[in-house]
Design an enzyme around this catalytic site. Structure first.
Site, PDB file in Angstrom:
ATOM      1  N   ARG A  15       0.859  -1.261   0.043  1.00  0.00           N
ATOM      2  CA  ARG A  15       0.127  -0.055  -0.136  1.00  0.00           C
ATOM      3  C   ARG A  15       0.842   1.177  -0.142  1.00  0.00           C
ATOM      4  O   ARG A  15       1.950   1.009   0.409  1.00  0.00           O
ATOM      5  CB  ARG A  15      -1.059   0.005   1.167  1.00  0.00           C
ATOM      6  CG  ARG A  15      -2.078  -0.862   1.194  1.00  0.00           C
ATOM      7  CD  ARG A  15      -2.750  -0.997   2.510  1.00  0.00           C
ATOM      8  NE  ARG A  15      -2.029  -1.574   3.632  1.00  0.00           N
ATOM      9  CZ  ARG A  15      -2.276  -1.669   4.993  1.00  0.00           C
ATOM     10  NH1 ARG A  15      -3.709  -1.313   5.228  1.00  0.00           N
ATOM     11  NH2 ARG A  15      -1.795  -2.296   5.907  1.00  0.00           N
ATOM     12  N   LYS A  75       1.462   2.317   7.140  1.00  0.00           N
ATOM     13  CA  LYS A  75       1.821   1.399   8.458  1.00  0.00           C
ATOM     14  C   LYS A  75       3.001   2.221   9.278  1.00  0.00           C
ATOM     15  O   LYS A  75       3.453   3.144   8.857  1.00  0.00           O
ATOM     16  CB  LYS A  75       2.356  -0.002   7.974  1.00  0.00           C
ATOM     17  CG  LYS A  75       1.471  -0.810   7.441  1.00  0.00           C
ATOM     18  CD  LYS A  75       0.353  -1.150   8.299  1.00  0.00           C
ATOM     19  CE  LYS A  75       0.599  -1.913   9.428  1.00  0.00           C
ATOM     20  NZ  LYS A  75      -0.512  -2.060  10.341  1.00  0.00           N
ATOM     21  N   TYR A  94      -1.099   4.972  10.415  1.00  0.00           N
ATOM     22  CA  TYR A  94      -1.613   3.849  11.385  1.00  0.00           C
ATOM     23  C   TYR A  94      -0.185   3.636  12.415  1.00  0.00           C
ATOM     24  O   TYR A  94       0.888   3.607  11.820  1.00  0.00           O
ATOM     25  CB  TYR A  94      -1.784   2.498  10.849  1.00  0.00           C
ATOM     26  CG  TYR A  94      -3.067   2.538  10.172  1.00  0.00           C
ATOM     27  CD1 TYR A  94      -4.366   2.619  10.903  1.00  0.00           C
ATOM     28  CD2 TYR A  94      -3.309   2.154   8.835  1.00  0.00           C
ATOM     29  CE1 TYR A  94      -5.625   2.380  10.296  1.00  0.00           C
ATOM     30  CE2 TYR A  94      -4.612   2.049   8.117  1.00  0.00           C
ATOM     31  CZ  TYR A  94      -5.497   2.231   8.962  1.00  0.00           C
ATOM     32  OH  TYR A  94      -6.859   2.205   8.097  1.00  0.00           O
ATOM     33  N   HIS A  96      -0.947   2.039  16.030  1.00  0.00           N
ATOM     34  CA  HIS A  96      -0.907   0.944  16.839  1.00  0.00           C
ATOM     35  C   HIS A  96       0.075   0.780  18.059  1.00  0.00           C
ATOM     36  O   HIS A  96       0.809  -0.292  18.222  1.00  0.00           O
ATOM     37  CB  HIS A  96      -1.114  -0.605  15.924  1.00  0.00           C
ATOM     38  CG  HIS A  96      -1.715  -0.445  15.048  1.00  0.00           C
ATOM     39  ND1 HIS A  96      -3.267  -0.652  15.093  1.00  0.00           N
ATOM     40  CD2 HIS A  96      -1.741  -0.479  13.576  1.00  0.00           C
ATOM     41  CE1 HIS A  96      -3.897  -0.479  14.157  1.00  0.00           C
ATOM     42  NE2 HIS A  96      -3.271  -0.468  13.023  1.00  0.00           N
ATOM     43  N   GLU A 118      -6.078   5.212  13.279  1.00  0.00           N
ATOM     44  CA  GLU A 118      -6.904   4.235  13.950  1.00  0.00           C
ATOM     45  C   GLU A 118      -7.479   4.961  15.291  1.00  0.00           C
ATOM     46  O   GLU A 118      -8.484   4.421  15.979  1.00  0.00           O
ATOM     47  CB  GLU A 118      -6.116   3.170  14.396  1.00  0.00           C
ATOM     48  CG  GLU A 118      -5.415   3.203  15.653  1.00  0.00           C
ATOM     49  CD  GLU A 118      -3.935   3.619  15.174  1.00  0.00           C
ATOM     50  OE1 GLU A 118      -2.912   3.341  16.067  1.00  0.00           O
ATOM     51  OE2 GLU A 118      -3.608   3.948  14.032  1.00  0.00           O
ATOM     52  N   SER A 132     -10.920  -2.011   8.262  1.00  0.00           N
ATOM     53  CA  SER A 132     -11.561  -3.026   8.963  1.00  0.00           C
ATOM     54  C   SER A 132     -12.388  -3.807   8.013  1.00  0.00           C
ATOM     55  O   SER A 132     -12.588  -5.087   8.278  1.00  0.00           O
ATOM     56  CB  SER A 132     -12.286  -2.401  10.176  1.00  0.00           C
ATOM     57  OG  SER A 132     -11.444  -1.988  11.075  1.00  0.00           O
ATOM     58  N   ASP A 196     -21.120 -11.020  20.400  1.00  0.00           N
ATOM     59  CA  ASP A 196     -20.495  -9.549  21.085  1.00  0.00           C
ATOM     60  C   ASP A 196     -21.271  -9.408  22.256  1.00  0.00           C
ATOM     61  O   ASP A 196     -22.376  -9.978  22.788  1.00  0.00           O
ATOM     62  CB  ASP A 196     -21.220  -8.615  19.904  1.00  0.00           C
ATOM     63  CG  ASP A 196     -20.387  -7.209  20.154  1.00  0.00           C
ATOM     64  OD1 ASP A 196     -19.432  -6.913  19.079  1.00  0.00           O
ATOM     65  OD2 ASP A 196     -20.701  -6.389  20.928  1.00  0.00           O
ATOM     66  N   ALA A 266      -7.217  -9.025  14.976  1.00  0.00           N
ATOM     67  CA  ALA A 266      -7.010  -7.827  15.997  1.00  0.00           C
ATOM     68  C   ALA A 266      -5.400  -7.878  16.317  1.00  0.00           C
ATOM     69  O   ALA A 266      -4.966  -7.122  17.390  1.00  0.00           O
ATOM     70  CB  ALA A 266      -7.581  -8.227  17.312  1.00  0.00           C
ATOM     71  N   ILE A 267      -4.634  -8.445  15.657  1.00  0.00           N
ATOM     72  CA  ILE A 267      -3.054  -8.733  16.130  1.00  0.00           C
ATOM     73  C   ILE A 267      -2.492  -7.215  15.947  1.00  0.00           C
ATOM     74  O   ILE A 267      -1.365  -7.317  16.733  1.00  0.00           O
ATOM     75  CB  ILE A 267      -2.505  -9.806  15.136  1.00  0.00           C
ATOM     76  CG1 ILE A 267      -1.049 -10.379  15.945  1.00  0.00           C
ATOM     77  CG2 ILE A 267      -2.176  -9.203  13.686  1.00  0.00           C
ATOM     78  CD1 ILE A 267      -1.291 -11.286  17.011  1.00  0.00           C
ATOM     79  N   ASP A 268      -2.780  -6.529  15.349  1.00  0.00           N
ATOM     80  CA  ASP A 268      -2.037  -5.229  15.251  1.00  0.00           C
ATOM     81  C   ASP A 268      -1.979  -4.580  16.754  1.00  0.00           C
ATOM     82  O   ASP A 268      -1.138  -3.536  16.694  1.00  0.00           O
ATOM     83  CB  ASP A 268      -2.641  -4.086  14.288  1.00  0.00           C
ATOM     84  CG  ASP A 268      -2.099  -4.268  12.874  1.00  0.00           C
ATOM     85  OD1 ASP A 268      -1.056  -4.783  12.731  1.00  0.00           O
ATOM     86  OD2 ASP A 268      -2.711  -3.875  11.840  1.00  0.00           O
ATOM     87  N   ASN A 298      -0.670  -7.163   8.889  1.00  0.00           N
ATOM     88  CA  ASN A 298      -1.043  -6.192   7.797  1.00  0.00           C
ATOM     89  C   ASN A 298      -1.691  -6.874   6.783  1.00  0.00           C
ATOM     90  O   ASN A 298      -1.473  -6.840   5.507  1.00  0.00           O
ATOM     91  CB  ASN A 298       0.185  -5.408   7.331  1.00  0.00           C
ATOM     92  CG  ASN A 298       1.189  -6.319   6.394  1.00  0.00           C
ATOM     93  OD1 ASN A 298       1.514  -7.421   6.927  1.00  0.00           O
ATOM     94  ND2 ASN A 298       1.916  -5.707   5.483  1.00  0.00           N
TER      95      ASN A 298
END
Length: 367
Positions: A15, A75, A94, A96, A118, A132, A196, A266-268, A298
Site C-alpha cells: 500500500r 503502516k 496507522y 497501533h 486508528e 476493517s 458480541d 486484532a493482532i495489530d 497487515n
C-alpha cells in the site's frame, strides 16, 4: 506545508499513503508533495502519474523524511526509520502503539507529533473503518484457504456441497470487522455464529442477516462452547488505541477440531488470542495444539490496490485539514484531536498510556 510519502518497508506491504489524486488535492491547496521514487508501484501507481499530479520525486526515503513537515504513511514506522524522526515532524499514519513500546519510545524521544488513523473519532472510526472492512472480508477468504489440507487445515470446504456438512464459522466481535466477515461467510454458505457483548449490536446483526446466522452474547462460556464446534474462528475485537482483550484462550485449543483455523484480525493491537503472535505474508501461519493460527499484522496489504484507494478516500480529508491549518489549529476539530497519540515528547492518548503503563498527558495542556 511540505508533505512527504515514502515506500512502505514492512514485510509484503504494497500500500501507499498517497495516490496521485491525493497529490493533486494537496498541490491544489498550495502544498508541496515529495514522493519517494517507486512508492506507489505496489498499488499500481507509476512515478509518472505522481509527477503529472504535481509531486516532486526523491531518490531515497531518508531525504524525504528530512525534507518534510508532514509524513503521510500507511503502516507504523519500523526500527530502521526511527533515526529519521525529527522534532516537530507530523507523522500521519496507522501507529497501533498499544502493542509497540519501542515505537512509542522512539516517537516520544524524537518529539514527533504523531497522528494515528486508528484513533481518529468522527461519528465512528472513519480512517480505521475501510481497512476493517477489508480485513473482515479477507479473514474469511484467508481462513477458507488455510482450512485446506495442504496448509495444515482439516480439509473442509466452507460451503460444503449437497450431502456434506457446511463449515462452522465463529466470529468474536460484531463491529466493522466482524460484520464484514459475517457478510462473506454467509455469502459463501457457511454456518455462522457471531458473538458480541453489546445486545443492541446483536439485534442489528440479527435484523441484517436473519436466519442465516446465530447471535450469542459474548461470555467465556458461550465462546468456549462455540469454538469447540468451529472449523474457522475469526477474532475481530477492538478497543480504539488500546490493547485487545484476550478472549480466545489457550485452554480452548485442545478442545477444538484438529486442523481448525483461527484468524486473529486484532493482532495489530496485540491480538485477541492468548496463543497469537504476529506473522507475515511470507510466513502467515503456525500450528499450535492442532489449530492453524493466521496472525498477519497487515492483512489488507495483500490487496494493496483496493486497500490504498479505500484508505486514502478516508484519510485525505483529515490530512488536508492538518496541512491547511497546521496541527495545532486543526486540533480544534475533535476528530483531529482524538488522532494525536504523541505530541513533542508527551503521550496524549489515554488508552495507549494505560496499555503501556505510561504517563498520560492531556493534549490541550501541552499544545
Amino acid at each position: 506545508m511540505k508533505i512527504g510519502c515514502v515506500k512502505e518497508i514492512k514485510n509484503n506491504e504494497f500500500r501507499v499513503g498517497l495516490t496521485p489524486d491525493n497529490v493533486k488535492a494537496y498541490v491544489a491547496a498550495g502544498h508541496h508533495v515529495y514522493m519517494e521514487k517507486g512508492a506507489g508501484v505496489g498499488s499500481g501507481f507509476s512515478d509518472n502519474e505522481y509527477v503529472d499530479a504535481g509531486a516532486s520525486l526523491i531518490d531515497n526515503a531518508a531525504e524525504v523524511w528530512n525534507l518534510v513537515d508532514m509524513m503521510v504513511k500507511v503502516k507504523e514506522p519500523l526500527e530502521s526509520e526511527y533515526e529519521l524522526f525529527h522534532e516537530g515532524l507530523i507523522l500521519y499514519t496507522y501507529l497501533h502503539l498499544a502493542a509497540d513500546k519501542a515505537q512509542t519510545d522512539a516517537l516520544l524521544a524524537g518529539k514527533v507529533k504523531a497522528v494515528a488513523y486508528e484513533t481518529i473519532v468522527d461519528n465512528g472510526l472513519p480512517c480505521l473503518a475501510p481497512m476493517s472492512q477489508i480485513a473482515g472480508r479477507l479473514s474469511i477468504q484467508e481462513g477458507a484457504k488455510y482450512l485446506e489440507k495442504k496448509f495444515g487445515g482439516e480439509g473442509i470446504l466452507l460451503a460444503g456441497v449437497p450431502g456434506t456438512p457446511k463449515a462452522n464459522v465463529v466470529i468474536l466481535g460484531g463491529g466493522t470487522v466482524g460484520m464484514n466477515a459475517c457478510k462473506i461467510a454467509v455469502g459463501m454458505g457457511a454456518n455462522v455464529t457471531i458473538l458480541d457483548i453489546n445486545l443492541k449490536r446483536l439485534e442489528e446483526l440479527d435484523n441484517m442477516f436473519g436466519a442465516h446466522i446465530q447471535t450469542l452474547v459474548s461470555t467465556d462460556s458461550n465462546i468456549e462452547k462455540a469454538v469447540k464446534e468451529a472449523d474457522l474462528v475469526i477474532g475481530s475485537v477492538l478497543i480504539p488505541g488500546g490493547s485487545t482483550p484476550k478472549l480466545f484462550k489457550k485452554r480452548y485449543l485442545p478442545e477444538m477440531k484438529d486442523g481448525a483455523v483461527f484468524v486473529d484480525v486484532a493482532i495489530d493491537q496485540g491480538g485477541c488470542g492468548e496463543s497469537s503472535r504476529v506473522t507475515t505474508h511470507d510466513d502467515p501461519v503456525y500450528i499450535e495444539d492442532g489449530v492453524v493460527h493466521y496472525c498477519v499484522g497487515n492483512m489488507p496489504g495483500a490487496v494493496p490496490r483496493t486497500s490504498t484507494i479505500a484508505l486514502t478516500n478516508a484519510t485525505l480529508k483529515y490530512g488536508l485539514m492538518i496541512a491547511n491549518q497546521g496541527l495545532e489549529k486543526a486540533c480544534e476539530n475533535y476528530a483531529i484531536e482524538t488522532g494525536v497519540n504523541c505530541y513533542l515528547g508527551k503521550l496524549t492518548n489515554k488508552n495507549v498510556a494505560d496499555a503501556l503503563g505510561y504517563e498520560y498527558t492531556e493534549l490541550k495542556s501541552v499544545m
